[in-house]
Design a protein around this motif. Sequence first.
Motif, short mmCIF file in Angstrom:
data_model
loop_
_atom_site.label_atom_id
_atom_site.label_comp_id
_atom_site.label_asym_id
_atom_site.label_seq_id
_atom_site.Cartn_x
_atom_site.Cartn_y
_atom_site.Cartn_z
N LEU A 171 64.52 99.18 64.67
CA LEU A 171 65.69 100.06 64.79
C LEU A 171 65.27 101.51 64.70
CD1 LEU A 171 68.72 100.56 64.81
CD2 LEU A 171 68.72 100.26 62.36
N ALA B 171 71.83 95.55 60.98
CA ALA B 171 70.66 96.18 61.57
C ALA B 171 70.48 95.74 63.01
CB ALA B 171 69.42 95.85 60.76
N PHE B 172 70.71 94.45 63.26
CA PHE B 172 70.60 93.95 64.63
C PHE B 172 71.57 94.64 65.57
CE2 PHE B 172 68.15 89.98 63.77
CZ PHE B 172 67.26 90.16 64.79
N LEU C 186 72.92 97.61 65.31
CA LEU C 186 72.44 98.96 65.60
C LEU C 186 71.25 98.92 66.53
CD1 LEU C 186 72.68 100.55 62.07
CD2 LEU C 186 73.82 101.39 64.12
N LEU C 187 70.35 97.99 66.27
CA LEU C 187 69.15 97.87 67.09
C LEU C 187 69.51 97.65 68.54
CD1 LEU C 187 66.12 97.54 67.46
CD2 LEU C 187 66.38 95.15 66.87
N VAL D 136 63.54 94.16 61.50
CA VAL D 136 64.59 94.68 62.38
C VAL D 136 64.78 96.17 62.14
CG1 VAL D 136 67.01 94.53 62.93
CG2 VAL D 136 65.70 92.46 62.55
#
Lengths: 155, 196
Positions: free
Chosen positions: A27, B18-19, B21-22, A23
């Motif tokens: 990102l 993180a997800f 933000l992704l 991830v």
Amino acid sequence: MSKFQKKKKEMPAVNTASLPDIVFMLLFFFMVTTVMRETDLKIQKPSLPKADQVKKLEKKSLVSYIYVGKSKDDTPGDKIQLNDKISNVNEVPNFIFIERRKHSEDEIPLLTTSIKADMKANVGTISDIKQELREVNALKINYSTLKGSAFDNIK
Amino acid sequence: MARRGTPEINAGSMADIAFLLLIFFLVTTTMDVDTGISRKLPEKQDPNIVPPVLKEKNVFEVNVNRNDEILVEGDTYMKVDELRAAAIKFIDNGGGTAESLQKDKLTPCTWCGGDKDIASSDHPKKAIISLQSDRGTSYAMYISVQNELVGAYTDLRDKYANKKYGKDFKDLSRAEQKIIKTDIYPQIISEAEPTK
């Protein structure tokens, strides 16, 4: 036979320990490629014409944009947007000067003005802008287009 | 010593952060690269300078009126899709003889594949495309015409590059491109001020 069935029941869980890494990788990719839109369109989004003799605009920081299109309330006539507001043609030189101040001396000849004009705009409006650009010696221009066949424009 | 007692930070929610933000960057990202037709405007001219006299046969006149109709050389009505071929024919004509080109320090165009018609352009370096539009011409038409005229040069440069170097123009080195751009097929498109 019974031995095999026993094995199936004890299928191990997929290891998700590397999930954050994957991830994060995605990102970072999107963080690097993302470009935030810096201006809001005050005019209707121009539908760009198509052309096939196109060049990519390499350095985004060296490009200033001039939008040409219809105003949101559909009043007749082409509107010109510089930065965040609808402007008059004679404000173009000033706009170029402000853009130039953001760059160093040696970058100034490389500055490009990208004209994002609607397909239905008049050549007169574009020509007025070009005339103003010539006045201030901003000679590199780019007519923003989509990639495609130029013959689609006039159907 | 005391450190040994510090509990480890739970990293289990790291993936969630993180997800988040992704997804944010996924939504805000715009992938489109700006493309367009690049042109260079002529410099502002001293009004006292008298424009050079050009032979009419060296000028390819394209008129676009307010009804988006194209008139070529003042007498032929044309569709956009015929324009490129006509422009190529004009640029690539190379009708000039050694004597007639002497005073401009040019030699006859040996690479031209045109008809060598005396009534058309002498040399690609002397061939000028003059584009005149009207203020009422639509931008879409204007771009199409520009595209075709630039396309004519692209086609010719590609043809020459393939013959000489066996590659497309865009795959050549910068020095090779420069030779073609200045000496072989220089792009001379002049734009007159639009009619009112």
